[in-house]
Design an enzyme around this catalytic site. Structure first.
Site, PDB file in Angstrom:
ATOM      1  N   ALA A 190       0.847  -1.194   0.000  1.00 53.03           N
ATOM      2  CA  ALA A 190       0.000   0.000   0.000  1.00 53.03           C
ATOM      3  C   ALA A 190       0.883   1.245   0.000  1.00 53.03           C
ATOM      4  O   ALA A 190       1.833   1.340   0.779  1.00 53.03           O
ATOM      5  CB  ALA A 190      -0.905   0.002   1.229  1.00 53.03           C
ATOM      6  N   SER A 222       2.612  -2.196   4.284  1.00 58.32           N
ATOM      7  CA  SER A 222       2.683  -0.752   4.061  1.00 58.32           C
ATOM      8  C   SER A 222       3.981  -0.389   3.368  1.00 58.32           C
ATOM      9  O   SER A 222       4.996  -1.081   3.515  1.00 58.32           O
ATOM     10  CB  SER A 222       2.618  -0.010   5.395  1.00 58.32           C
ATOM     11  OG  SER A 222       3.841  -0.169   6.121  1.00 58.32           O
ATOM     12  N   ASP A 223       3.970   0.702   2.601  1.00 54.76           N
ATOM     13  CA  ASP A 223       5.239   1.293   2.189  1.00 54.76           C
ATOM     14  C   ASP A 223       5.937   1.767   3.457  1.00 54.76           C
ATOM     15  O   ASP A 223       5.306   1.974   4.495  1.00 54.76           O
ATOM     16  CB  ASP A 223       5.010   2.452   1.213  1.00 54.76           C
ATOM     17  CG  ASP A 223       6.225   2.703   0.315  1.00 54.76           C
ATOM     18  OD1 ASP A 223       7.338   2.261   0.679  1.00 54.76           O
ATOM     19  OD2 ASP A 223       6.062   3.337  -0.746  1.00 54.76           O
ATOM     20  N   TRP A 224       7.237   1.933   3.368  1.00 56.16           N
ATOM     21  CA  TRP A 224       8.040   2.166   4.571  1.00 56.16           C
ATOM     22  C   TRP A 224       7.719   3.531   5.199  1.00 56.16           C
ATOM     23  O   TRP A 224       7.969   4.576   4.611  1.00 56.16           O
ATOM     24  CB  TRP A 224       9.506   2.063   4.208  1.00 56.16           C
ATOM     25  CG  TRP A 224      10.083   0.684   4.393  1.00 56.16           C
ATOM     26  CD1 TRP A 224      11.235   0.373   5.035  1.00 56.16           C
ATOM     27  CD2 TRP A 224       9.560  -0.570   3.952  1.00 56.16           C
ATOM     28  NE1 TRP A 224      11.453  -0.988   5.038  1.00 56.16           N
ATOM     29  CE2 TRP A 224      10.427  -1.594   4.383  1.00 56.16           C
ATOM     30  CE3 TRP A 224       8.404  -0.945   3.261  1.00 56.16           C
ATOM     31  CZ2 TRP A 224      10.214  -2.944   4.129  1.00 56.16           C
ATOM     32  CZ3 TRP A 224       8.181  -2.296   3.006  1.00 56.16           C
ATOM     33  CH2 TRP A 224       9.073  -3.271   3.437  1.00 56.16           C
TER      34      TRP A 224
END
Length: 811
Positions: A190, A222-224
């Site tokens: 995401a 999640s993206d970081w």
């Protein structure tokens, strides 16, 4: 692993253990859990290479061509092989999960991250991404489809709110992700952005359509740093928050369950998905040996060399290519990029490659003993100085090529020191008590005059040259974009005159401050040569050569993660360079080294124009194969190229008050050009080869029933003197539709090969989905009955056959 087995493991975990599994243990690792014999799973960025857990120039990686070059292959079999190579690299690096492929689209030519995305078309992107996923996961390594969804530009990317209709989402931006799920992808990432008011980590789109409609049974990560709260993302079907430790879920999620804000069965579903992934990756139970075959060095280089030629696009050729070495005495190789090519994009996907073959070295190797090769760099690119490398500097303590890295305490005393190879230290080691990171080197000045030095990072930084301070200041961190903080911090420069041939001692220091990472980049550049003189030298070399190879391209300052472009110019004096050398030598081949579209105002003047993208580590070897006829440029454009930015129909990438409206709807790329009845420089699907083709009879159905795929057969004959490959493309249109449609849309392709004079048949499979549209009223897919048009050709702008197709209602 069955769901029953997963449930038995789930029963062994209490709420605290479950919640602990849903956040990262480190930047790149998931949490282990002895109660179910779960080991940590290791992640790494992709897609051009597998870096591993650390940014360390001593730990090199195999570097593939950029994703835009893979998108230009139009070859799923070769893409699968490249996916297998990524899996092999993952095995070598101890990596379980590759954060690739990127399935966002080339919505506008100004997108700064084009090099990491495949194309402007959802069908081509979906097919290419699915092939890469199959190649990666066949070897037992996980692929990750990213960045879900509508994360198609870099401007304000952390917080931008993309406004787009449900139909456009389904038909355009979600379509490649649906193809990835159909291919069995194990993770979906995401993005940072919001869509229609909801941040993607807390978006209902994670449940519907991803998990519910499409049946995705993997992990949504999640993206970081994209997770910003606990409850909403948990309810919205995010499964894993990265990086760790100490993310929002660790602190708040268990309490949210106890307070009744998040049902425990929601947590259970997330843990089941994580355990299912662990089972696929053999991360449960006693450690078992990897089943991934490690590809040998020779086979790797051969595959990458083939990929360079297969993805390069011959934009035009006036009989100049291929060059015959036997007819050459002197070849001029011109341009800064010839000796220092851009082989990969900038940002989080970068790797330290295991050895690049430059265009200059590839050409010299091919012509050794046959022709003289003269290299003239021409005018400089006018960009900030590059990080120090071993060719220019040495460790002042040991004398070895490279730099000395030291960690200092608050009193300036040395705590740790080591030899490093580069001035680009993104993750220098840190020991307790570290206050300052210092990088020092002895610079060998090949030219006298005013040099430019630089240091990048945040906090207090300084630069000294032979104990003379040339820069000293405090530079606060004003962004939370991890790509900027940890990978591309701003470079601050100063100038100093060097008037001695003795090495000069450069020392750069950066104090560490909380929340600003620890990256430090030290750079240096000699005085720039006067542009007119450099241009004149290039012209003279071109005039005296039998053939000219001029290599031009973008830089990491114009194409990189974290920034969209503001124009499509090559920058510097590169356009003037090509104009000038082409004017004195008609046998000029212009090689374009960029990740995405650029303006080519000299394209009609050059004898040939060859687009190599960011070609990876075998750049020069693959280029030489094409230039001298050992391989045919096999690529086709995955994105339409405008002659000028002012001509492009979709150019808006900058949000207004945090909002970016996709006003063009369905009409991006070639669709927008066709709708506007405008002519680009080069259409989607364009690409020439070293032979010619004659299109013959086309067989296509006159009628199909809705929901039924069909095939289009095309007879071709190779009418040239060389063997070659042709990519036959099928497009559809619905002139009298009751709903809004693109003027035409891509439906499928097939490639054929044939010897001179031989014939071949291309069979293009058109899926049933090519005829459907999303009904917002019914919230379902529908296929409109009536007459469609089938079109066959070499590109979206070169269609040689048209036929009608009657679509009948089922039942």
């Amino acid at each position: 692993m069955t769901d029953d087995v997963i449930d038995l493991m789930l029963d062994k975990l209490d709420l605290t253990q479950k919640v602990r599994l849903l956040s990262g243990a480190t930047t790149w690792r998931t949490v282990d859990e002895p109660a179910v014999e779960l080991r940590q799973m290791v992640m790494s960025d992709g897609p051009a290479g597998v870096r591993g857990e650390a940014w360390d120039e001593r730990r090199t990686s195999v570097l593939l061509p950029s994703a835009s070059a893979i998108g230009a292959l139009w070859d799923e079999e070769l893409t699968v092989r490249l996916g297998g190579l990524l899996a092999s690299e993952a095995a070598r690096k101890g990596v379980d999960i590759i954060l690739a492929p990127t399935l966002n689209l080339h919505r506008t030519p100004l997108g700064g991250r084009h090099f990491e995305c495949f194309s402007e078309d959802p069908e081509l992107t979906g097919r290419t991404g699915a092939a890469l996923i199959r190649g990666i996961q066949a070897a037992g390594v996980a692929a990750t489809a990213k960045h879900y969804v509508a994360n198609d530009s870099e401007s304000e990317r952390m917080y931008v709110d993309v406004r787009v209709s449900e139909r456009v989402l389904r038909e355009v931006y979600l379509a490649p992700f649906e193809a990835a799920v159909d291919a069995g992808v194990w993770l979906v990432m995401a993005g940072y952005n919001s869509v229609n008011g909801a941040t993607m980590t807390a978006s209902g789109l994670l449940a519907e359509p991803l998990k519910d409609d499409w049946g995705f049974d993997g992990v949504v990560v999640s993206d970081w740093g994209a997770l910003r709260s606990a409850v909403d993302p948990a309810l919205a079907a995010l499964d894993l928050a990265m990086p760790g430790p100490q993310g929002p879920w660790e602190a708040d999620l268990a309490q949210a369950v106890k307070d009744g804000l998040v049902p425990e069965e929601v947590i259970d579903d997330k843990v089941r998905r994580l355990l299912r992934l662990a089972g696929r990756l053999r991360a449960l139970g006693p450690r078992r040996p990897r089943r991934v075959p490690v590809v040998g060095s020779r086979d790797t280089r051969k595959l990458l060399r083939r990929a360079v030629a297969s993805g390069s696009v011959l934009l035009h050729n006036r009989g100049v290519l291929p060059l015959d070495p036997s007819g050459l005495t002197t070849v001029a190789v011109i341009g800064v990029h010839a000796a220092s090519p851009r082989v990969q994009g900038g940002g989080s996907a970068g790797v330290f490659d295991s050895g690049t073959v430059t265009p200059l070295s590839g050409i010299r190797a091919r012509l050794r003993g046959q022709a003289r090769v003269v290299h003239v760099p021409g005018p400089s690119l006018g960009v900030p100085p590059a990080p120090l490398d071993p060719d220019r500097c040495s460790n002042p303590r040991s004398g070895q090529p490279g730099v000395l890295l030291r960690l200092l305490d608050a009193a300036g005393q040395e705590l740790y020191a080591e030899h490093r190879l580069s001035g680009r230290q993104l993750e220098p080691p840190v020991v307790p008590g570290t206050r300052t990171v210092e990088v020092s080197a002895l610079i060998r000045a090949e030219a006298m005059g005013e040099w430019t030095f630089g240091v990048a990072g945040f906090g207090r930084m300084s630069l000294t040259i032979d104990d003379r301070t040339v820069l000293d200041g405090v530079f606060p961190c004003t962004t939370d974009d991890p790509a900027v903080v940890h990978v591309t911090p701003p470079l601050h420069t100063a100038r100093a005159v060097i008037s001695t041939q003795q090495p000069v001692h450069l020392v750069a220091r950066r104090e560490l401050v909380p929340g600003a990472g620890r990256a430090v980049i030290v750079a240096a550049a000699p005085p720039e040569r006067e542009a007119a003189a450099a241009l004149a030298e290039a012209v003279e070399a071109a005039r005296n050569a039998d053939a000219v190879i001029v290599v031009v391209g973008t830089t990491e300052h114009t194409e990189t993660e974290g920034h969209d472009r503001t124009d499509l110019s090559l920058g510097g004096h590169q356009n003037a360079l090509v104009h000038a050398v082409a004017a004195v030598n008609p046998r000029t081949v212009a090689v374009v080294n960029s990740g995405g579209p650029v303006e080519l105002p000299w394209r009609e003047e050059a004898g040939a124009v060859l687009l190599t993208w960011f070609p990876g580590q075998e750049a020069g070897a693959g280029l030489a194969d094409m230039l001298f006829g050992l391989a045919e440029p096999g690529g086709r454009l995955p994105t339409t190229w405008a002659a000028s930015l002012s001509d492009a129909p979709v150019t808006r990438s900058q949000p207004v008050e945090g909002r970016l409206d996709y006003e063009e709807g369905l009409h991006i790329g070639y669709r927008a050009w066709a709708r506007a009845e405008s002519e680009p420089a080069y259409w989607f699907g364009h690409g020439e080869g070293y032979t010619t083709w004659e299109y013959g009879a086309v067989s296509a159905p006159a009628q199909v029933t809705e929901g039924t795929p069909f095939t289009v057969g095309v007879q071709l004959r190779n009418t040239g003197a060389r063997p070659g490959r042709e990519v036959v493309q099928v497009y559809l249109a619905r002139p009298d539709s009751a709903v809004e449609r693109p003027a035409l849309w891509f439906a499928g392709y097939a490639a054929v090969r044939a010897e001179p004079g031989a014939s071949a048949t291309a069979v293009v499979n058109v899926p049933a989905r090519a005829l459907r549209h999303w009904s917002e009223e019914g919230r379902t897919w529908r296929t409109e009955a009536g007459t469609y048009r089938i079109m066959v050709g070499r590109s979206a702008g070169h269609l040689v056959w048209h036929g009608d197709l009657s679509v009948q209602e089922a039942g």
